[in-house]
Design an enzyme around this catalytic site. Structure first.
Site, mmCIF file in Angstrom:
data_model
loop_
_atom_site.group_PDB
_atom_site.id
_atom_site.type_symbol
_atom_site.label_atom_id
_atom_site.label_comp_id
_atom_site.label_asym_id
_atom_site.label_seq_id
_atom_site.Cartn_x
_atom_site.Cartn_y
_atom_site.Cartn_z
ATOM 1 N N LYS A 59 0.838 -1.212 0.000
ATOM 2 C CA LYS A 59 0.000 0.000 0.000
ATOM 3 C C LYS A 59 0.868 1.257 0.000
ATOM 4 O O LYS A 59 0.666 2.177 -0.783
ATOM 5 C CB LYS A 59 -0.914 0.008 1.247
ATOM 6 N N ARG B 97 0.187 14.624 12.832
ATOM 7 C CA ARG B 97 0.663 14.464 11.459
ATOM 8 C C ARG B 97 0.777 15.792 10.692
ATOM 9 O O ARG B 97 0.108 16.011 9.674
ATOM 10 C CB ARG B 97 -0.223 13.483 10.692
ATOM 11 N N ASP C 123 4.849 20.163 7.926
ATOM 12 C CA ASP C 123 5.839 21.237 7.857
ATOM 13 C C ASP C 123 7.120 20.814 7.125
ATOM 14 O O ASP C 123 7.700 21.596 6.367
ATOM 15 C CB ASP C 123 6.170 21.731 9.278
ATOM 16 N N ARG D 215 -9.111 -0.096 4.053
ATOM 17 C CA ARG D 215 -8.176 0.879 3.480
ATOM 18 C C ARG D 215 -6.837 0.231 3.144
ATOM 19 O O ARG D 215 -6.121 0.714 2.264
ATOM 20 C CB ARG D 215 -7.928 2.032 4.466
HETATM 21 C C1 UD1 Z 1 4.172 6.866 6.347
HETATM 22 C C2 UD1 Z 1 3.267 5.680 6.118
HETATM 23 C C3 UD1 Z 1 2.588 5.256 7.407
HETATM 24 C C4 UD1 Z 1 3.636 5.015 8.472
HETATM 25 C C5 UD1 Z 1 4.598 6.189 8.602
HETATM 26 C C6 UD1 Z 1 5.770 5.907 9.535
HETATM 27 C C7 UD1 Z 1 2.566 6.001 3.821
HETATM 28 C C8 UD1 Z 1 1.444 6.266 2.871
HETATM 29 N N1 UD1 Z 1 2.275 6.047 5.120
HETATM 30 O O1 UD1 Z 1 3.342 7.923 6.814
HETATM 31 O O2 UD1 Z 1 1.849 4.071 7.149
HETATM 32 O O3 UD1 Z 1 2.989 4.814 9.707
HETATM 33 O O4 UD1 Z 1 5.155 6.519 7.325
HETATM 34 O O5 UD1 Z 1 6.480 4.807 9.109
HETATM 35 O O6 UD1 Z 1 3.668 5.692 3.405
HETATM 36 N N2 UD1 Z 1 6.159 14.642 10.683
HETATM 37 C C9 UD1 Z 1 6.283 15.981 10.962
HETATM 38 N N3 UD1 Z 1 6.240 16.864 9.936
HETATM 39 C C10 UD1 Z 1 6.090 16.466 8.643
HETATM 40 C C11 UD1 Z 1 5.969 15.095 8.354
HETATM 41 C C12 UD1 Z 1 6.014 14.206 9.410
HETATM 42 O O7 UD1 Z 1 6.420 16.377 12.109
HETATM 43 O O8 UD1 Z 1 6.071 17.331 7.748
HETATM 44 C C13 UD1 Z 1 6.184 13.666 11.790
HETATM 45 C C14 UD1 Z 1 4.842 12.956 11.927
HETATM 46 O O9 UD1 Z 1 3.933 13.702 12.696
HETATM 47 C C15 UD1 Z 1 5.249 11.687 12.604
HETATM 48 C C16 UD1 Z 1 6.609 11.391 12.009
HETATM 49 O O10 UD1 Z 1 7.083 12.617 11.465
HETATM 50 O O11 UD1 Z 1 5.395 11.897 13.981
HETATM 51 C C17 UD1 Z 1 6.611 10.304 10.943
HETATM 52 O O12 UD1 Z 1 5.814 10.690 9.894
HETATM 53 P P1 UD1 Z 1 6.111 10.259 8.382
HETATM 54 O O13 UD1 Z 1 7.335 9.407 8.304
HETATM 55 O O14 UD1 Z 1 6.069 11.479 7.560
HETATM 56 O O15 UD1 Z 1 4.844 9.362 8.087
HETATM 57 P P2 UD1 Z 1 3.892 9.425 6.848
HETATM 58 O O16 UD1 Z 1 4.688 9.650 5.612
HETATM 59 O O17 UD1 Z 1 2.735 10.290 7.138
#
Ligand code: UD1
Length: 418
Positions: free
Chosen positions: A22, A121, A124, A397
């Protein structure tokens, strides 16, 4: 809304046919608009997140058809760079469209993305990185407007190895002018899959799987026929189910190194694990020890997407386990539901103390998010008596044919329309 009716307590035996990942397929769908030529994604999983992503592409004017299990995407006629909140609100991965729309049209207007309710989530890191590539961004009334007619390669240092931000930067950088270097990049296998996909379209990306990824911008990308990697989280879910119920479960298609820490933890539980190439076979007596500590971390650490399932397993093991969730703030929402089945779990902020009980008992529980829902199914399969798991919109999903695949392993599970 459908529900599962599960008669627990039986062993699971057999081999599971895994879906394409996915978390790989969703960014690949976004990447498909980087070319005007046809893109075929082989074996696109039959899950609602993928259907939602297909709808998003259609809203932009692309044609998406599912044929013999493959997704055929033709975005030659895509002309819009705007996404309404109806679709983006349902799917976190809609945020990838920022990078790909910027690459394709030089602009993007999208409503704030939604997805599982597992914490704040923020995005930024995505937005700051896009600014480094020369994008100007304004946010108003729940919409993000990005403008960058000429994206320019840049050195980008990520404060945290965000999976989504790393992928979004790549989508924006592959056609930018010059070289982009992402340091502190996420190292998840799905990012390697995205790199392979983009390179198969003619991009020049290297380093995925390490924390420094480099992309040399190219002018155009071409169509591709691509088979994505298999779903390591789906594989992990079935292996954990096998551990909890006892029996023998085999997955084919996910290399053991993609689940290294889970396999280590399952051995610690007392399971026997045999691996050969991309085959993983688990044997469980069904009477296991708790893990002492499970702490979720970015890859190659223990995946947050298997945290809930691991807690469900530990709930009926001997001893106690401390589970620490480092990635998402509110990822223990499934705990009150597991407690209805007799689980002894105390949550304190980002940690959960699981004290194993002899057996869980059947109950009527409600899935609140994707992986939490899978955890409830695992607990119900291992419990004595009949359980109902309500609200399958979440498990739909991310798991294609969830009940059919479990039935194939011998589980007594029925999907019932309510
Ligand atoms: C992806 C996965 C999700 C998985 C996660 C962590 C997909 C579609 N989803 O989600 O299934 O649980 O990786 O392995 O691939 N963060 C920030 N700012 C940002 C982006 C992220 O603070 O701009 C923080 C998030 O709040 C969280 C952490 O970084 O605490 C990890 O998030 P991230 O690795 O970005 O996860 P996703 O890409 O949303």
């Amino acid at each position: 809304m459908d529900k599962y009716v599960i008669d627990g307590g039986g062993r699971l035996c057999g081999s599971v046919r895994l879906q394409s990942a996915k978390n790989s397929v969703l960014p690949l769908f976004a990447a498909s608009v980087l070319t005007q030529e046809r893109v075929v994604i082989r074996d696109a999983p039959h899950i609602s997140d993928v259907a939602c992503m297909a709808q998003i592409l259609k809203e932009l004017g692309a044609r998406v058809v599912f044929r013999d299990g493959d997704a055929v995407i033709d975005s030659a006629d895509a002309c819009s760079h705007e996404l309404s909140s109806v679709l983006t609100g349902e799917l976190r991965s809609s945020v990838f469209m920022l990078g790909s729309l910027l690459s394709r049209f030089g602009r993007a207007l999208i409503a704030y993305p939604g997805g599982c309710d597992i914490g704040l989530r923020p995005i930024d890191l995505h937005l700051n990185a896009l600014k480094r590539l020369g994008v100007s961004i304004s946010e108003r009334d729940g919409f993000i407007f990005c403008e960058g007619e000429r994206l320019r390669g840049a050195e980008i240092e990520l404060d945290f190895p965000s999976v989504g931000a790393t992928e979004n930067i790549l989508l924006a950088a592959v056609k930018a002018e010059g070289r982009t270097v992402i340091s502190g990049a996420a190292k998840e296998p799905e990012i390697v899959d995205l790199q392979n996909f983009l390179n198969a379209m003619g991009a020049k990306v290297a380093g995925a799987g390490t924390d420094v990824i480099e992309a040399e911008g190219v002018r155009t990308l071409h169509g591709v026929v691509y088979r994505p990697m298999k779903d390591r989280i789906e594989a992990g879910t079935y292996l954990i189910a096998g551990a909890a119920c006892g029996g023998e479960v085999e997955t084919v298609g996910v290399p053991p190194e993609n689940l290294r820490l889970l396999l280590h933890k399952l051995r610690e539980n007392g399971c026997k694990i045999h691996t050969k190439n991309d085959k993983i076979r688990l044997e469980s007596s069904g009477r296991l020890q708790c893990n002492r500590r499970i702490e979720t971390m970015p890859f190659p650490g223990f995946p947050t997407d298997l945290q809930a399932q691991a807690a469900a397993l530990n709930a009926s093991c001997e001893g106690s386990a401390l589970i620490v969730e480092n990635l998402f703030e509110t990822r223990f929402k499934y705990v009150p539901e597991l407690q209805k089945m007799g689980a002894d779990i105390v949550v304190n902020g980002r940690t959960a103390l699981v004290r194993g009980v002899r057996t869980l008992h059947g109950a009527c529980v409600t899935a609140g998010d994707l992986r939490g829902g899978a955890a409830l199914v695992i607990a119900a399969l291992a419990a004595e008596g009949v359980s109902e798991v309500l609200d399958l919109t979440h498990t739909d999903r991310g798991y294609s044919g969830f009940s059919e695949k479990l039935k194939g392993l011998g589980a007594r599970i029925r999907r019932v329309r309510t």
